[in-house]
Write an enzyme that holds these catalytic residues in place. Structure first.
Site, mmCIF file in Angstrom:
data_model
loop_
_atom_site.group_PDB
_atom_site.id
_atom_site.type_symbol
_atom_site.label_atom_id
_atom_site.label_comp_id
_atom_site.label_asym_id
_atom_site.label_seq_id
_atom_site.Cartn_x
_atom_site.Cartn_y
_atom_site.Cartn_z
ATOM 1 N N HIS A 212 -3.504 -2.398 -6.835
ATOM 2 C CA HIS A 212 -3.806 -1.784 -5.536
ATOM 3 C C HIS A 212 -2.607 -1.858 -4.598
ATOM 4 O O HIS A 212 -1.601 -2.530 -4.877
ATOM 5 C CB HIS A 212 -5.029 -2.460 -4.902
ATOM 6 N N CYS A 228 -4.949 -10.148 -8.455
ATOM 7 C CA CYS A 228 -4.717 -8.702 -8.459
ATOM 8 C C CYS A 228 -3.223 -8.406 -8.451
ATOM 9 O O CYS A 228 -2.397 -9.222 -8.030
ATOM 10 C CB CYS A 228 -5.392 -8.055 -7.259
#
Length: 252
Positions: A212, A228
Protein backbone atom coordinates in the site's frame (compact mmCIF):
# COMPACT_ATOMS: atom_id res chain seq x y z
CA UNK A 1 36.79 117.21 42.97
CA UNK A 2 37.63 114.58 45.52
CA UNK A 3 33.92 114.19 46.38
CA UNK A 4 32.96 113.73 42.76
CA UNK A 5 35.63 111.04 42.42
CA UNK A 6 34.34 109.23 45.51
CA UNK A 7 30.72 109.41 44.35
CA UNK A 8 31.77 108.04 40.95
CA UNK A 9 33.68 105.17 42.56
CA UNK A 10 30.73 104.27 44.81
CA UNK A 11 28.41 104.39 41.78
CA UNK A 12 30.58 102.07 39.75
CA UNK A 13 30.92 99.64 42.67
CA UNK A 14 27.15 99.57 43.13
CA UNK A 15 26.63 99.00 39.41
CA UNK A 16 29.08 96.11 39.36
CA UNK A 17 27.49 94.61 42.48
CA UNK A 18 23.95 94.80 41.01
CA UNK A 19 25.18 93.33 37.72
CA UNK A 20 26.75 90.39 39.55
CA UNK A 21 23.58 89.84 41.58
CA UNK A 22 21.47 90.01 38.41
CA UNK A 23 23.77 87.53 36.69
CA UNK A 24 23.53 85.12 39.61
CA UNK A 25 19.72 85.41 39.68
CA UNK A 26 19.61 84.91 35.93
CA UNK A 27 21.83 81.84 36.24
CA UNK A 28 19.50 80.37 38.87
CA UNK A 29 16.44 80.92 36.68
CA UNK A 30 17.93 79.51 33.45
CA UNK A 31 19.89 76.25 33.88
CA UNK A 32 23.19 75.63 32.17
CA UNK A 33 23.49 73.81 28.85
CA UNK A 34 24.44 70.10 29.18
CA UNK A 35 25.06 67.25 26.76
CA UNK A 36 22.23 64.68 26.44
CA UNK A 37 23.12 61.27 27.92
CA UNK A 38 21.04 59.58 25.22
CA UNK A 39 23.55 57.56 23.18
CA UNK A 40 21.13 57.49 20.25
CA UNK A 41 21.69 61.26 19.81
CA UNK A 42 25.03 62.10 21.51
CA UNK A 43 25.38 65.62 20.08
CA UNK A 44 21.90 66.89 20.95
CA UNK A 45 22.15 69.76 23.50
CA UNK A 46 19.45 69.96 26.13
CA UNK A 47 18.71 72.25 29.09
CA UNK A 48 18.95 70.82 32.57
CA UNK A 49 15.80 71.26 34.62
CA UNK A 50 15.58 72.25 38.27
CA UNK A 51 16.26 68.69 39.44
CA UNK A 52 19.42 68.47 37.37
CA UNK A 53 17.91 66.05 34.83
CA UNK A 54 17.89 66.84 31.12
CA UNK A 55 14.69 68.35 29.85
CA UNK A 56 12.98 66.15 27.23
CA UNK A 57 10.73 68.01 24.90
CA UNK A 58 7.68 66.33 23.29
CA UNK A 59 9.23 66.19 19.84
CA UNK A 60 12.42 64.63 21.13
CA UNK A 61 10.46 62.14 23.27
CA UNK A 62 8.55 61.02 20.17
CA UNK A 63 11.84 60.57 18.30
CA UNK A 64 13.25 58.47 21.14
CA UNK A 65 10.14 56.29 21.25
CA UNK A 66 10.46 55.72 17.50
CA UNK A 67 14.10 54.68 17.92
CA UNK A 68 13.26 52.26 20.74
CA UNK A 69 10.37 50.76 18.76
CA UNK A 70 12.65 50.21 15.76
CA UNK A 71 15.19 48.47 17.99
CA UNK A 72 12.52 46.18 19.46
CA UNK A 73 11.18 45.28 16.01
CA UNK A 74 14.61 44.29 14.68
CA UNK A 75 15.13 40.49 14.83
CA UNK A 76 17.68 39.20 17.31
CA UNK A 77 20.75 37.72 15.61
CA UNK A 78 22.73 35.11 17.50
CA UNK A 79 26.45 35.15 16.95
CA UNK A 80 28.94 32.40 17.56
CA UNK A 81 31.32 32.70 20.47
CA UNK A 82 34.33 32.17 18.23
CA UNK A 83 33.08 34.32 15.38
CA UNK A 84 35.95 36.57 14.36
CA UNK A 85 33.56 38.99 12.73
CA UNK A 86 30.73 39.54 15.27
CA UNK A 87 29.20 42.26 13.14
CA UNK A 88 28.15 39.65 10.59
CA UNK A 89 25.11 37.46 11.47
CA UNK A 90 25.67 33.74 11.71
CA UNK A 91 23.71 31.82 9.08
CA UNK A 92 21.37 29.28 10.67
CA UNK A 93 21.58 25.74 9.31
CA UNK A 94 18.43 24.75 7.43
CA UNK A 95 16.48 21.89 8.92
CA UNK A 96 16.62 18.68 6.87
CA UNK A 97 13.52 17.96 4.83
CA UNK A 98 12.43 14.53 6.04
CA UNK A 99 9.99 13.96 3.18
CA UNK A 100 12.88 13.30 0.79
CA UNK A 101 14.07 9.74 0.34
CA UNK A 102 17.42 8.46 -0.81
CA UNK A 103 17.85 8.30 -4.61
CA UNK A 104 18.29 4.52 -4.76
CA UNK A 105 14.72 4.09 -3.51
CA UNK A 106 13.21 5.99 -6.42
CA UNK A 107 11.66 3.91 -9.24
CA UNK A 108 14.07 2.75 -11.93
CA UNK A 109 14.58 -0.07 -14.42
CA UNK A 110 17.46 -2.36 -13.46
CA UNK A 111 19.04 -5.60 -14.64
CA UNK A 112 17.46 -8.44 -12.69
CA UNK A 113 18.00 -12.18 -13.15
CA UNK A 114 15.09 -14.23 -11.86
CA UNK A 115 13.45 -17.58 -12.55
CA UNK A 116 10.05 -15.95 -12.01
CA UNK A 117 8.09 -15.00 -15.10
CA UNK A 118 7.37 -11.43 -16.14
CA UNK A 119 4.65 -9.76 -14.07
CA UNK A 120 5.70 -11.36 -10.78
CA UNK A 121 6.34 -9.12 -7.78
CA UNK A 122 9.41 -9.98 -5.69
CA UNK A 123 10.03 -8.14 -2.42
CA UNK A 124 13.56 -8.11 -0.99
CA UNK A 125 12.87 -7.11 2.62
CA UNK A 126 16.54 -7.06 3.64
CA UNK A 127 17.46 -4.46 1.02
CA UNK A 128 14.07 -2.67 1.05
CA UNK A 129 13.31 -3.16 -2.64
CA UNK A 130 10.26 -4.36 -4.58
CA UNK A 131 10.88 -5.74 -8.06
CA UNK A 132 8.28 -6.10 -10.80
CA UNK A 133 9.85 -8.69 -13.07
CA UNK A 134 10.01 -7.73 -16.78
CA UNK A 135 11.20 -9.51 -19.90
CA UNK A 136 14.81 -9.62 -21.11
CA UNK A 137 16.38 -9.93 -17.66
CA UNK A 138 15.10 -6.61 -16.37
CA UNK A 139 12.81 -5.44 -13.60
CA UNK A 140 11.20 -2.24 -12.43
CA UNK A 141 12.53 -1.55 -8.96
CA UNK A 142 10.85 0.50 -6.21
CA UNK A 143 11.94 1.41 -2.70
CA UNK A 144 9.71 0.11 0.09
CA UNK A 145 9.24 0.19 3.83
CA UNK A 146 9.02 -3.23 5.50
CA UNK A 147 8.07 -4.84 8.81
CA UNK A 148 9.92 -3.66 11.88
CA UNK A 149 11.77 -6.17 14.09
CA UNK A 150 9.35 -8.82 15.29
CA UNK A 151 7.01 -8.29 12.34
CA UNK A 152 9.14 -9.72 9.54
CA UNK A 153 7.68 -12.45 7.39
CA UNK A 154 8.29 -14.31 4.12
CA UNK A 155 6.20 -16.38 1.77
CA UNK A 156 4.24 -16.49 -1.49
CA UNK A 157 0.78 -15.05 -2.06
CA UNK A 158 -1.44 -13.65 -4.78
CA UNK A 159 -3.00 -10.23 -5.14
CA UNK A 160 -6.61 -10.93 -4.20
CA UNK A 161 -8.01 -7.43 -4.09
CA UNK A 162 -7.13 -3.91 -5.24
CA UNK A 163 -8.47 -0.64 -3.84
CA UNK A 164 -8.04 3.04 -4.57
CA UNK A 165 -7.78 5.34 -1.53
CA UNK A 166 -8.74 2.42 0.72
CA UNK A 167 -10.37 2.65 4.12
CA UNK A 168 -8.32 1.46 7.05
CA UNK A 169 -9.65 -0.86 9.74
CA UNK A 170 -6.83 -1.57 12.22
CA UNK A 171 -6.74 -5.20 13.46
CA UNK A 172 -7.83 -5.69 17.07
CA UNK A 173 -4.31 -6.90 17.92
CA UNK A 174 -2.85 -3.63 16.63
CA UNK A 175 -5.42 -1.55 18.53
CA UNK A 176 -4.58 -3.34 21.79
CA UNK A 177 -0.84 -3.17 21.15
CA UNK A 178 -0.87 0.54 20.43
CA UNK A 179 -3.23 1.30 23.32
CA UNK A 180 -0.68 -0.26 25.69
CA UNK A 181 1.80 2.34 24.40
CA UNK A 182 -0.68 5.17 24.88
CA UNK A 183 -1.57 5.41 21.17
CA UNK A 184 -5.28 5.07 20.55
CA UNK A 185 -6.24 4.07 17.02
CA UNK A 186 -9.65 4.63 15.44
CA UNK A 187 -11.87 1.62 14.82
CA UNK A 188 -12.08 2.70 11.18
CA UNK A 189 -10.62 5.50 9.08
CA UNK A 190 -11.93 6.76 5.76
CA UNK A 191 -9.62 6.75 2.78
CA UNK A 192 -7.78 9.96 1.94
CA UNK A 193 -4.41 11.73 2.12
CA UNK A 194 -4.25 11.34 5.92
CA UNK A 195 -4.98 7.62 5.81
CA UNK A 196 -1.91 5.44 6.58
CA UNK A 197 -2.74 3.15 3.61
CA UNK A 198 -2.21 6.00 1.19
CA UNK A 199 -3.46 6.20 -2.39
CA UNK A 200 -3.64 2.49 -3.35
CA UNK A 201 -3.65 -0.93 -1.72
CA UNK A 202 -3.12 -4.47 -3.04
CA UNK A 203 -4.25 -7.15 -0.60
CA UNK A 204 -2.25 -10.38 -0.33
CA UNK A 205 -4.26 -13.60 -0.13
CA UNK A 206 -6.25 -14.05 3.08
CA UNK A 207 -3.57 -12.40 5.21
CA UNK A 208 -3.74 -9.01 6.89
CA UNK A 209 -0.79 -7.86 4.80
CA UNK A 210 -0.97 -5.42 1.91
CA UNK A 211 1.22 -3.54 -0.50
CA UNK A 212 0.00 0.00 0.00
CA UNK A 213 0.89 3.66 -0.13
CA UNK A 214 1.77 5.87 2.82
CA UNK A 215 1.33 9.36 4.21
CA UNK A 216 4.88 9.15 5.60
CA UNK A 217 7.13 8.92 2.51
CA UNK A 218 10.29 9.53 4.58
CA UNK A 219 9.83 6.02 6.04
CA UNK A 220 10.63 4.37 2.70
CA UNK A 221 13.83 2.35 3.02
CA UNK A 222 13.21 1.59 6.71
CA UNK A 223 11.76 -1.25 8.78
CA UNK A 224 8.81 0.56 10.35
CA UNK A 225 5.54 -1.24 9.55
CA UNK A 226 3.57 -4.00 11.27
CA UNK A 227 4.32 -6.34 8.35
CA UNK A 228 2.75 -4.53 5.40
CA UNK A 229 4.86 -3.37 2.47
CA UNK A 230 4.56 0.39 2.08
CA UNK A 231 5.48 2.55 -0.92
CA UNK A 232 5.33 6.18 -1.86
CA UNK A 233 1.89 7.15 -3.12
CA UNK A 234 3.35 7.95 -6.56
CA UNK A 235 5.05 4.57 -6.73
CA UNK A 236 2.17 2.43 -5.49
CA UNK A 237 -0.11 4.16 -8.00
CA UNK A 238 2.33 3.29 -10.77
CA UNK A 239 2.61 -0.34 -9.62
CA UNK A 240 -1.16 -0.58 -9.17
CA UNK A 241 -1.66 0.18 -12.85
CA UNK A 242 0.84 -2.50 -13.92
CA UNK A 243 -0.49 -5.52 -12.01
CA UNK A 244 -3.76 -7.43 -11.95
CA UNK A 245 -5.66 -9.48 -9.42
CA UNK A 246 -3.99 -12.89 -9.30
CA UNK A 247 -0.46 -11.49 -9.62
CA UNK A 248 2.06 -13.66 -7.79
CA UNK A 249 3.91 -11.96 -4.91
CA UNK A 250 7.10 -13.43 -3.45
CA UNK A 251 8.31 -11.99 -0.13
CA UNK A 252 11.80 -13.01 0.94
Amino acid sequence: MMKKTLFLAFGLAAAFSSSATFAQDRYRERPPVVVSPDLAAPWVMQLAGPNGRPVVYPRQAAQQRTIYQQREQQPMVRRGIFDRSPAQPVAMRPQPIRSRIEPQFLPQTVAYDSKEKAGTIIIDTNNRFLYLVMDNGQARRYGVGVGKPGFEWAGEHRVTRKAEWPDWTPPSEMISREAAKGHYLPARMEGGPENPLGARAMYLGSTLYRIHGTNAPWSIGSAVSSGCIRMRNEDVTDLYGRVNIGTKVVVM
